[in-house]
Design a protein around this motif. Sequence first.
Motif, PDB file in Angstrom:
ATOM      1  N   SER A  97       0.831  -1.199   0.000  1.00 26.24           N
ATOM      2  CA  SER A  97       0.000   0.000   0.000  1.00 26.24           C
ATOM      3  C   SER A  97       0.867   1.251   0.000  1.00 26.24           C
ATOM      4  O   SER A  97       2.085   1.183   0.153  1.00 26.24           O
ATOM      5  CB  SER A  97      -0.905   0.010   1.243  1.00 26.24           C
ATOM      6  OG  SER A  97      -0.157   0.343   2.400  1.00 26.24           O
ATOM      7  N   TYR A  98       0.233   2.396  -0.134  1.00 29.20           N
ATOM      8  CA  TYR A  98       0.957   3.671  -0.081  1.00 29.20           C
ATOM      9  C   TYR A  98       1.012   4.226   1.336  1.00 29.20           C
ATOM     10  O   TYR A  98       1.664   5.230   1.587  1.00 29.20           O
ATOM     11  CB  TYR A  98       0.334   4.689  -1.044  1.00 29.20           C
ATOM     12  CG  TYR A  98      -1.122   4.969  -0.789  1.00 29.20           C
ATOM     13  CD1 TYR A  98      -1.524   5.897   0.172  1.00 29.20           C
ATOM     14  CD2 TYR A  98      -2.106   4.294  -1.496  1.00 29.20           C
ATOM     15  CE1 TYR A  98      -2.859   6.139   0.418  1.00 29.20           C
ATOM     16  CE2 TYR A  98      -3.448   4.535  -1.250  1.00 29.20           C
ATOM     17  CZ  TYR A  98      -3.812   5.455  -0.289  1.00 29.20           C
ATOM     18  OH  TYR A  98      -5.145   5.693  -0.041  1.00 29.20           O
ATOM     19  N   GLN A  99       0.326   3.596   2.277  1.00 27.88           N
ATOM     20  CA  GLN A  99       0.369   4.059   3.659  1.00 27.88           C
ATOM     21  C   GLN A  99       1.706   3.704   4.294  1.00 27.88           C
ATOM     22  O   GLN A  99       2.347   2.731   3.910  1.00 27.88           O
ATOM     23  CB  GLN A  99      -0.776   3.438   4.475  1.00 27.88           C
ATOM     24  CG  GLN A  99      -2.132   4.044   4.193  1.00 27.88           C
ATOM     25  CD  GLN A  99      -2.865   3.412   3.020  1.00 27.88           C
ATOM     26  OE1 GLN A  99      -2.420   2.451   2.426  1.00 27.88           O
ATOM     27  NE2 GLN A  99      -4.015   3.975   2.674  1.00 27.88           N
ATOM     28  N   ASN A 100       2.125   4.532   5.262  1.00 30.66           N
ATOM     29  CA  ASN A 100       3.436   4.359   5.888  1.00 30.66           C
ATOM     30  C   ASN A 100       3.412   3.615   7.207  1.00 30.66           C
ATOM     31  O   ASN A 100       4.450   3.193   7.699  1.00 30.66           O
ATOM     32  CB  ASN A 100       4.090   5.731   6.120  1.00 30.66           C
ATOM     33  CG  ASN A 100       4.394   6.413   4.820  1.00 30.66           C
ATOM     34  OD1 ASN A 100       4.884   5.801   3.878  1.00 30.66           O
ATOM     35  ND2 ASN A 100       4.074   7.695   4.732  1.00 30.66           N
ATOM     36  N   LYS A 101       2.234   3.494   7.818  1.00 30.44           N
ATOM     37  CA  LYS A 101       2.177   2.783   9.089  1.00 30.44           C
ATOM     38  C   LYS A 101       0.795   2.226   9.342  1.00 30.44           C
ATOM     39  O   LYS A 101      -0.188   2.665   8.764  1.00 30.44           O
ATOM     40  CB  LYS A 101       2.633   3.654  10.253  1.00 30.44           C
ATOM     41  CG  LYS A 101       1.677   4.748  10.657  1.00 30.44           C
ATOM     42  CD  LYS A 101       2.039   5.405  11.980  1.00 30.44           C
ATOM     43  CE  LYS A 101       3.075   6.473  11.819  1.00 30.44           C
ATOM     44  NZ  LYS A 101       3.251   7.268  13.040  1.00 30.44           N
ATOM     45  N   VAL A 102       0.775   1.234  10.246  1.00 29.13           N
ATOM     46  CA  VAL A 102      -0.459   0.654  10.762  1.00 29.13           C
ATOM     47  C   VAL A 102      -0.480   0.983  12.243  1.00 29.13           C
ATOM     48  O   VAL A 102       0.536   0.814  12.932  1.00 29.13           O
ATOM     49  CB  VAL A 102      -0.508  -0.879  10.578  1.00 29.13           C
ATOM     50  CG1 VAL A 102      -1.816  -1.439  11.119  1.00 29.13           C
ATOM     51  CG2 VAL A 102      -0.303  -1.276   9.132  1.00 29.13           C
ATOM     52  N   ILE A 103      -1.624   1.470  12.737  1.00 33.74           N
ATOM     53  CA  ILE A 103      -1.740   1.787  14.155  1.00 33.74           C
ATOM     54  C   ILE A 103      -2.927   1.035  14.754  1.00 33.74           C
ATOM     55  O   ILE A 103      -3.842   0.614  14.037  1.00 33.74           O
ATOM     56  CB  ILE A 103      -1.895   3.301  14.404  1.00 33.74           C
ATOM     57  CG1 ILE A 103      -3.153   3.850  13.723  1.00 33.74           C
ATOM     58  CG2 ILE A 103      -0.657   4.066  13.955  1.00 33.74           C
ATOM     59  CD1 ILE A 103      -3.505   5.275  14.104  1.00 33.74           C
ATOM     60  N   LEU A 104      -2.888   0.880  16.073  1.00 34.31           N
ATOM     61  CA  LEU A 104      -3.987   0.236  16.785  1.00 34.31           C
ATOM     62  C   LEU A 104      -3.889   0.554  18.256  1.00 34.31           C
ATOM     63  O   LEU A 104      -2.839   0.994  18.742  1.00 34.31           O
ATOM     64  CB  LEU A 104      -3.965  -1.277  16.580  1.00 34.31           C
ATOM     65  CG  LEU A 104      -2.756  -2.027  17.145  1.00 34.31           C
ATOM     66  CD1 LEU A 104      -3.051  -2.588  18.534  1.00 34.31           C
ATOM     67  CD2 LEU A 104      -2.361  -3.148  16.211  1.00 34.31           C
ATOM     68  N   LEU A 142       3.117  -0.188  13.395  1.00 33.70           N
ATOM     69  CA  LEU A 142       4.022  -0.914  12.525  1.00 33.70           C
ATOM     70  C   LEU A 142       4.341   0.005  11.376  1.00 33.70           C
ATOM     71  O   LEU A 142       3.443   0.472  10.678  1.00 33.70           O
ATOM     72  CB  LEU A 142       3.346  -2.190  12.007  1.00 33.70           C
ATOM     73  CG  LEU A 142       4.136  -3.042  11.018  1.00 33.70           C
ATOM     74  CD1 LEU A 142       5.381  -3.624  11.703  1.00 33.70           C
ATOM     75  CD2 LEU A 142       3.272  -4.152  10.450  1.00 33.70           C
ATOM     76  N   GLU A 143       5.622   0.331  11.231  1.00 35.01           N
ATOM     77  CA  GLU A 143       6.035   1.254  10.179  1.00 35.01           C
ATOM     78  C   GLU A 143       6.776   0.505   9.086  1.00 35.01           C
ATOM     79  O   GLU A 143       7.410  -0.514   9.337  1.00 35.01           O
ATOM     80  CB  GLU A 143       6.938   2.345  10.763  1.00 35.01           C
ATOM     81  CG  GLU A 143       6.205   3.239  11.739  1.00 35.01           C
ATOM     82  CD  GLU A 143       7.062   4.384  12.205  1.00 35.01           C
ATOM     83  OE1 GLU A 143       6.833   5.521  11.728  1.00 35.01           O
ATOM     84  OE2 GLU A 143       7.936   4.148  13.041  1.00 35.01           O
ATOM     85  N   LYS A 144       6.689   1.041   7.880  1.00 33.76           N
ATOM     86  CA  LYS A 144       7.440   0.455   6.767  1.00 33.76           C
ATOM     87  C   LYS A 144       8.909   0.736   6.964  1.00 33.76           C
ATOM     88  O   LYS A 144       9.293   1.821   7.400  1.00 33.76           O
ATOM     89  CB  LYS A 144       6.977   1.039   5.430  1.00 33.76           C
ATOM     90  CG  LYS A 144       5.645   0.478   4.990  1.00 33.76           C
ATOM     91  CD  LYS A 144       5.305   0.895   3.585  1.00 33.76           C
ATOM     92  CE  LYS A 144       3.988   0.258   3.187  1.00 33.76           C
ATOM     93  NZ  LYS A 144       3.423   0.880   2.011  1.00 33.76           N
ATOM     94  N   ALA A 145       9.705  -0.248   6.635  1.00 24.60           N
ATOM     95  CA  ALA A 145      11.159  -0.084   6.688  1.00 24.60           C
ATOM     96  C   ALA A 145      11.639   0.271   5.295  1.00 24.60           C
ATOM     97  O   ALA A 145      11.414  -0.469   4.342  1.00 24.60           O
ATOM     98  CB  ALA A 145      11.809  -1.374   7.160  1.00 24.60           C
TER      99      ALA A 145
END
Length: 147
Positions: A97-104, A142-145
């Motif tokens: 995806s184009y998103q840079n992170k997942v949060i929760l 969770l961030e993209k590396a």
Amino acid sequence: MIEQIKSCNDQLANKLASIEQNIFGACWPPEVLKEKINKGEFLYWIFNKNNNIVGYLGIQKSLDELQILGIGILEEYRNTGLAKKLTTELIRFFKNSYQNKVILEVRESNIAAINLYKSVGFSQYGKRENYYKNEDAILFELEKAYV
């Protein structure tokens, strides 16, 4: 089998709301689920067994991040690795995806969920006091590396 939901009708929206209500005692109204899924604002992965949804993972998409709305597994299917399989599907989607992170956010008492998130690479970045009626929420991302 895990299936990604890309469009939603009334019947599916009612099933999603029903399982969420069953697991958490609260749910998004079916008409909201249907609208947001069909507009692409929400994305769901479901696990069906005998034509019944027994587990799901829902996210909300924004410009630069994905937020996990919920992961729910019916009680008789817990501790079978299903939540991890659904989370793995989300991570696969996230990487492309184009998103840079997942949060929760997660209840601090939900040790099983906390261990799951840590096991797939999420990092704790904060806490919200009394987020859940007298219980704190632990915030994970969770961030993209980028290399």
